[in-house]
Design a protein around this motif. Sequence first.
Motif, short mmCIF file in Angstrom:
data_model
loop_
_atom_site.label_atom_id
_atom_site.label_comp_id
_atom_site.label_asym_id
_atom_site.label_seq_id
_atom_site.Cartn_x
_atom_site.Cartn_y
_atom_site.Cartn_z
N UNK A 9 -44.06 -8.27 24.37
CA UNK A 9 -44.03 -7.01 25.13
C UNK A 9 -43.25 -5.96 24.35
N UNK A 10 -43.77 -4.77 24.29
CA UNK A 10 -43.10 -3.67 23.59
C UNK A 10 -42.27 -2.90 24.61
N UNK A 11 -40.96 -2.99 24.45
CA UNK A 11 -40.03 -2.46 25.45
C UNK A 11 -39.28 -1.28 24.88
N UNK A 12 -39.35 -0.15 25.57
CA UNK A 12 -38.58 1.05 25.22
C UNK A 12 -37.90 1.56 26.48
N UNK A 13 -36.60 1.83 26.35
CA UNK A 13 -35.82 2.34 27.48
C UNK A 13 -35.98 1.44 28.70
N UNK A 14 -35.95 0.13 28.45
CA UNK A 14 -36.03 -0.90 29.50
C UNK A 14 -37.36 -0.89 30.24
N UNK A 15 -38.41 -0.32 29.60
CA UNK A 15 -39.75 -0.30 30.20
C UNK A 15 -40.74 -0.89 29.21
N UNK A 16 -41.63 -1.75 29.70
CA UNK A 16 -42.71 -2.27 28.87
C UNK A 16 -43.81 -1.21 28.81
N UNK A 17 -44.24 -0.88 27.59
CA UNK A 17 -45.27 0.17 27.46
C UNK A 17 -46.59 -0.39 26.94
N UNK A 18 -46.61 -1.60 26.41
CA UNK A 18 -47.84 -2.25 25.95
C UNK A 18 -47.46 -3.65 25.49
N UNK A 19 -48.45 -4.46 25.17
CA UNK A 19 -48.18 -5.80 24.66
C UNK A 19 -48.96 -6.01 23.37
N UNK A 20 -48.34 -6.72 22.43
CA UNK A 20 -48.99 -7.11 21.18
C UNK A 20 -49.16 -8.63 21.21
N UNK A 21 -50.36 -9.08 20.91
CA UNK A 21 -50.60 -10.52 20.80
C UNK A 21 -50.94 -10.84 19.35
N UNK A 22 -50.31 -11.90 18.84
CA UNK A 22 -50.54 -12.33 17.47
C UNK A 22 -51.14 -13.73 17.49
N UNK A 23 -52.28 -13.87 16.85
CA UNK A 23 -52.91 -15.18 16.77
C UNK A 23 -52.10 -16.09 15.86
N UNK A 24 -51.96 -17.33 16.27
CA UNK A 24 -51.21 -18.30 15.49
C UNK A 24 -52.18 -19.33 14.94
N UNK A 25 -52.21 -19.45 13.64
CA UNK A 25 -53.16 -20.34 12.96
C UNK A 25 -52.65 -21.77 13.01
N UNK A 26 -53.40 -22.70 13.61
CA UNK A 26 -52.98 -24.10 13.57
C UNK A 26 -53.08 -24.65 12.15
N UNK A 27 -52.10 -25.40 11.74
CA UNK A 27 -52.05 -25.89 10.36
C UNK A 27 -52.93 -27.11 10.13
N UNK A 28 -53.33 -27.80 11.22
CA UNK A 28 -54.18 -28.99 11.09
C UNK A 28 -53.60 -30.01 10.13
#
Length: 521
Positions: free
Chosen positions: A127-146
């Motif tokens: 969550x992107x938080x500015x001035x104690x408020x969430x303004x958007x969310x970033x999701x990052x894909x995590x690559x499984x190493x297998x």
Amino acid sequence: MAFTDPLRSIDDFDAGDAEWLHLLVGDWQLVADLGFADLLLSFPTRVISAEDNPTGSAIPAPDSDFTVLAHARPTTGPTAFHKDMVGETIPASDAAPLRSSWVDQRIERFKLTASETQPVNSILVVPLVRNQRTIAVVSMTLDPHFGRPVSQMETMYRETAQDLLRMANEGTWPDFAVRSDSRRGAPRVGDGMMRLDAQGRVAFCSPNGLSTFRRLGHEGDVTGENLVSIARGLDVRGNGVDETIAPVLAGTMPWRGELEAGNVSVTLRAIPLRQGPSRTGALLLCRDVTELRRRDLQLVSKDATIREIHHRVKNNLQTVSALLRLQSRRMTSDEAKHGLQQAMRRVSSIARVHESLSHDISEGVDFDELIRHQVKLAVETASSTQSVRTEVHGRFGMLPSKCATSMALVINEVAANAVQHGLKDRDGTVSMVVDRLPDIVNDAGDVRRVIEVTVSDDGWGMGDTVIEESGASAFRQAGEGEGLGMQIVRTLVASELDGKIRWQPREGGGTSVVIQAQFAA
């Protein structure tokens, strides 16, 4: 439409939030490359406003979908999405992790089931938080190493990516106060990456980063060393390791700098890493830009040479004009004196174009200021005994330099002709109106800009006769009543300006000359 427009419809968000998101998206390719991962910036389609929420902050509605506002793919590894996700909707059934992270304002990792839209095993939601408020969310894909072995470099890259996302969650990165550098050659992850500790010593250096410092003249490893001390031992050009480059090498300031040693130039970028109020180290990117700087120097030298050539041509033409003026004063024949004055005026017109080109390195000429003076000069030179006013309406804008001389000569001749033949020893007005016509596409498929210039006088007029010249018909010997100026105009309009010219009666008396010219758009 800006990708931050959905935020602007929510009262709880302001212009500063949108600007900060633009800074983040402008720099988040760095995170995607460090994390070997895709990044998605998402925003809920329905928001419960702060006034309607007991917690006092805007949150996604329980059944809200999320819309992807921006998408970044890594250049260091394969993408998880084979289509652009911008504008795609994440349904409420799949968006529970996004909503949970938004409300809790904590970074969370979620396991996902592989599907057509989400083929990875897990994602990191920030969550992107500015001035104690969430303004958007970033999701990052995590690559499984297998089960494959993971190198130290990959581990350090991924840890650094997550550190940057943690700072984005805290609202401390990106920094509004970062100084920008417009020069080419900004360092990228693949060019060379170092991780510094809190004391400014190198904790990790990628192979490309080590190679870059070797090219600067450093011998041996850099791990465990202080880069400021290393730089002071190099043959640094200019001011040496001064107060502008030392904070970059130490990782204490989020700046960019350039280090030049011997014949090698290296750009550096530092991003201090923080945990709350404490600085834990820094990310340092470096790039060898020796070839880029050499090409920049060649371009600057070339531009300076071109400007100098135009300046010298202008000086030579002014000398020719002065010689013609001196010669005309020695003429006893009025016809010879008039001919030399006309030649002087034409040479001066060409000189003014070269003077304009000598001040600007672009391929175009700001024609408006130049032609206003030119019209006035042409009228004053041609009107020795009468009082003639000049009016100019409309704008040319930038004209290609190869066409500017021809257009200046044509207008110069037409304006002088309006005084000498149109007004013919009487007072009056010469006006010029410039209009931009719709662009056209020629037979080769090229888009052409069309300009129409109308030069009018309120003089004796030419009766009801209309004369139009274009194309092959313009290339002929002068007819009855036509002088050298008319031949110059017809030839330049047809050959250099790819246009046509028309002489016609002016409404209210006098003559109008309409010139249409085409230029590359």
